[in-house]
Design a protein around this motif. Structure first.
Motif, short mmCIF file in Angstrom:
data_model
loop_
_atom_site.label_atom_id
_atom_site.label_comp_id
_atom_site.label_asym_id
_atom_site.label_seq_id
_atom_site.Cartn_x
_atom_site.Cartn_y
_atom_site.Cartn_z
N VAL A 71 0.56 5.44 0.62
CA VAL A 71 -0.34 6.41 1.27
C VAL A 71 0.34 7.77 1.37
CG1 VAL A 71 -1.54 7.01 3.42
CG2 VAL A 71 -1.43 4.61 2.70
N ARG A 115 0.84 -1.21 0.00
CA ARG A 115 0.00 0.00 0.00
C ARG A 115 0.87 1.25 0.00
NH1 ARG A 115 -5.27 0.18 3.64
NH2 ARG A 115 -5.86 -1.28 2.00
N PHE A 153 -3.89 -5.48 4.56
CA PHE A 153 -4.46 -4.23 5.07
C PHE A 153 -5.97 -4.21 4.85
CE2 PHE A 153 -0.11 -3.27 3.69
CZ PHE A 153 0.41 -2.89 4.90
N TRP A 176 -9.71 -2.38 4.21
CA TRP A 176 -10.29 -1.28 3.43
C TRP A 176 -11.77 -1.20 3.72
CZ3 TRP A 176 -7.68 2.41 1.04
CH2 TRP A 176 -8.42 3.35 0.29
#
Ligand code: AMP
Ligand code: ZN
Length: 113
Positions: A84, A82, A108, A110
């Motif tokens: 960010v 990921r 992760f 979501w």
């Protein structure tokens, strides 16, 4: 300037650097939220993603390309990772020098919290 990431880029405070060129530094996050958690920053001080200008397009693209290269080196490409950018209060931005988080090594959720 009293900016912790400018100081890291200038090597005035220590960090675990994993990549560096003339424009960019990448280093391990001091408080990792995943087995791999690296911050990729421009050496140039830009406080918010909301303040980037057209002249910064290639620099921001290079942050993402650098993150992708580090993800490959860390073996994250197959299982995923990921990227960010936190911008401003609602996103919880704490350091006001733009930085791209590269997170990997676990699954992760979501939507993000
Ligand atoms: P953000 O909330 O997006 O502004 O994230 C700031 C990040 O910087 C957090 O993940 C912190 O753990 C990290 N951080 C703060 N100070 C340092 C430091 N001296 N070295 C490495 N990472 C840091
Ligand atoms: Zn800075």
């Amino acid at each position: 300037m009293d900016c912790i990431f400018c100081k890291i880029a200038a090597k005035e405070i220590p960090s675990k650097i994993v990549f560096e060129n003339e424009r960019i530094v990448a280093f391990e996050d001091i408080n990792p939220q995943a087995p791999v958690h690296i911050l990729i920053i421009p050496k140039k001080h830009i406080p918010y993603i909301a303040e980037i200008k057209e002249e910064n397009i290639s620099l921001v693209g290079e942050l993402i390309f650098t993150a992708k290269k580090i993800a490959e080196e860390k073996g994250l490409t197959k299982d995923g990772f990921r990227l960010v950018f936190n911008n401003g209060k609602n996103a919880g931005q704490e350091v006001f020098h733009i930085h791209l988080h590269l997170l990997g090594g676990r699954k992760f959720g979501w939507p993000p919290g």
